[in-house]
Design an enzyme around this catalytic site. Structure first.
Site, mmCIF file in Angstrom:
data_model
loop_
_atom_site.group_PDB
_atom_site.id
_atom_site.type_symbol
_atom_site.label_atom_id
_atom_site.label_comp_id
_atom_site.label_asym_id
_atom_site.label_seq_id
_atom_site.Cartn_x
_atom_site.Cartn_y
_atom_site.Cartn_z
ATOM 1 N N HIS A 138 -20.209 20.879 -0.194
ATOM 2 C CA HIS A 138 -18.975 20.898 -0.724
ATOM 3 C C HIS A 138 -18.920 21.601 -2.246
ATOM 4 O O HIS A 138 -20.017 21.389 -3.027
ATOM 5 C CB HIS A 138 -18.206 19.271 -1.003
ATOM 6 C CG HIS A 138 -16.918 19.442 -1.298
ATOM 7 N ND1 HIS A 138 -16.611 19.448 -2.628
ATOM 8 C CD2 HIS A 138 -15.755 19.244 -0.589
ATOM 9 C CE1 HIS A 138 -15.332 19.372 -2.669
ATOM 10 N NE2 HIS A 138 -14.713 19.138 -1.189
ATOM 11 N N GLU A 140 -17.427 21.156 -4.977
ATOM 12 C CA GLU A 140 -17.512 20.266 -6.044
ATOM 13 C C GLU A 140 -18.835 19.896 -6.152
ATOM 14 O O GLU A 140 -19.568 19.969 -7.336
ATOM 15 C CB GLU A 140 -16.580 19.220 -6.024
ATOM 16 C CG GLU A 140 -16.649 18.284 -7.187
ATOM 17 C CD GLU A 140 -16.033 16.962 -7.007
ATOM 18 O OE1 GLU A 140 -14.940 16.786 -6.373
ATOM 19 O OE2 GLU A 140 -16.480 15.851 -7.739
ATOM 20 N N THR A 178 -15.686 13.279 -6.439
ATOM 21 C CA THR A 178 -14.600 12.598 -6.893
ATOM 22 C C THR A 178 -13.842 12.079 -5.862
ATOM 23 O O THR A 178 -12.766 11.399 -6.076
ATOM 24 C CB THR A 178 -13.871 13.637 -7.577
ATOM 25 O OG1 THR A 178 -13.605 14.660 -7.028
ATOM 26 C CG2 THR A 178 -14.246 13.680 -9.144
ATOM 27 N N SER A 236 -10.389 19.621 3.387
ATOM 28 C CA SER A 236 -10.053 18.670 2.177
ATOM 29 C C SER A 236 -10.788 17.366 2.319
ATOM 30 O O SER A 236 -10.526 16.638 3.093
ATOM 31 C CB SER A 236 -8.562 18.483 2.279
ATOM 32 O OG SER A 236 -8.059 17.403 1.517
ATOM 33 N N ASN A 238 -10.856 14.575 0.599
ATOM 34 C CA ASN A 238 -9.867 13.278 0.550
ATOM 35 C C ASN A 238 -9.233 13.087 1.680
ATOM 36 O O ASN A 238 -8.803 12.019 2.018
ATOM 37 C CB ASN A 238 -9.199 13.375 -0.909
ATOM 38 C CG ASN A 238 -8.085 14.026 -0.963
ATOM 39 O OD1 ASN A 238 -7.129 13.415 -0.566
ATOM 40 N ND2 ASN A 238 -8.031 15.330 -1.598
HETATM 41 S S1 SF4 Z 1 -8.458 14.731 -6.209
HETATM 42 FE FE1 SF4 Z 1 -7.104 15.725 -7.829
HETATM 43 S S2 SF4 Z 1 -7.311 14.393 -9.489
HETATM 44 FE FE2 SF4 Z 1 -8.873 13.913 -8.187
HETATM 45 S S3 SF4 Z 1 -10.822 15.036 -9.069
HETATM 46 FE FE3 SF4 Z 1 -9.581 16.418 -7.378
HETATM 47 S S4 SF4 Z 1 -8.147 17.628 -8.301
HETATM 48 FE FE4 SF4 Z 1 -8.906 16.034 -9.961
#
Ligand code: SF4
Length: 345
Positions: A138, A140, A178, A236, A238
């Site tokens: 990923h 990030e 995150t 994505s 999340n």
């Molecule tokens: S989901 Fe949104 S608020 Fe959370 S770290 Fe990623 S970009 Fe930032």
């Protein structure tokens, strides 16, 4: 697929939608998308963007239509070109390669990702072994790990814990991506702590407020749902986690869709209550499309299930604010998407 709850016979049940709130755009995504839009408006094309600015197909396609050029690496940008770093952040090596090519960069890294980078730098300076809970590959995770590659090990899941080897078991800290599942991350931490009892926690939550809030909201509505539809793209993190969380919380079925056209009629067969939510990179228009599609299938009643209210906003990237000021424009703060007022369930 399940159809009715045993308590209420099908013929007495009203088809309805439970709409999660919060859902959709977070402050970091809002800022990153506006950064590209403003860069295009202010400087004109070409504006290059390293990787997808946020992990959403619709957003990327829309920005591409407006003139943004998405690249994988800095060496695809002509020397001296203008390059936006995505919300997921970049490693120091990527920054260095942009400097070497004299690129004019705009850093749209979410400030909450930057916070995790700073933790990695600080703990590496203190010579800790840093266990970065997150998904290998990923963007990030690549960016955060790149801050201190000599000190960071990636731990993908609780099952990875057995393979973790550190130099000094009393000098170990965990940090995280995150956008993970809160529950699975806590399970990974629990297993790590069994192995390293003095394991240090990060100074504050690394799983961001937006990820946590969307999971709490979907957990609340999922037990009442025969089906939970999560709007979001496959890459994505999340959004994918929201499907898992919905299923664990009791939804009979849950699917992720990029857009309404991916909803299959058979998913709705015999269903009474549909939960709807969306990942942090999803514009509200895509949710509205899904709601319209569901209304067309008899799910016209929409009740919002709100578990938190969000008002966080980040200022635009520093380089862009300076550019806007130089162009005589007021550097505006990112907007929040307008959300329709809906009855609360
Ligand atoms: S989901 Fe949104 S608020 Fe959370 S770290 Fe990623 S970009 Fe930032």
């Amino acid at each position: 697929m399940t159809v009715t709850s045993p308590e209420r016979p099908a013929e007495t049940q009203t088809k309805r939608v439970l709409l999660a709130a919060p859902r959709g755009y977070c402050a970091g995504v809002d800022r990153a998308v506006i950064a590209v839009e403003k860069a295009l408006e202010t400087y004109g094309t070409p504006v290059y963007v390293r990787k997808e600015i946020v992990h959403n197909k619709h957003v990327v396609e829309t920005l591409r239509e407006r003139g943004a050029i998405f690249v994988n690496e800095t060496d695809e940008v002509p020397e001296g070109g203008r390059l936006v770093f995505s919300a997921h952040g970049v490693s120091p090596a990527v920054r260095a390669s942009a400097v070497a090519r004299s690129l004019d960069t705009i850093d749209a890294t979410c400030p909450l990702v930057t916070k995790v980078h700073k933790e990695a730098v600080r703990f590496a300076k203190d010579d800790y072994d840093i266990l970065l809970i997150g998904h290998t590959g990923h963007e990030e995770v690549e960016g955060t790990a790149g801050e201190a590659p000599e000190h960071v090990q990636i731990v993908n899941s609780p099952d990875d814990v057995d393979q973790v080897v550190v130099r000094d078991p009393d000098k170990v800290v965990w940090i995280s991506q995150t956008t993970l599942s809160v529950d699975e991350t806590m399970e990974t931490v629990r297993r790590l702590r069994q192995k390293f009892p003095t394991l240090q926690d990060p100074p504050s939550d690394d799983i961001c407020y937006a990820t946590q809030n969307r999971q709490v909201a979907v957990k609340k509505l999922a037990p009442e749902c025969d089906l939970v539809i999560v709007v979001g793209s496959a890459n994505s993190s999340n959004s994918v986690r929201l499907v898992e969380v919905a299923l664990k919380a009791g939804a009979t079925a849950s699917y992720r869709v990029d857009r309404k056209t991916e909803i299959k009629d058979e998913w709705l067969e015999g269903v009474t209550t549909v939960g709807v939510t969306s990942g942090a990179s999803v514009p509200e228009i895509l949710v509205e499309d899904v709601l319209a599609h569901l209304a067309g299938h008899g799910f016209g009643t929409v009740d919002e299930v709100r578990t938190a209210t969000e008002d966080l906003m980040f200022s635009l990237p520093r380089e862009l604010r300076a550019g806007l000021k130089a162009a005589g424009e007021e550097p505006k703060r990112p907007r929040r998407e307008a959300r329709p007022e809906l009855p609360q369930a």
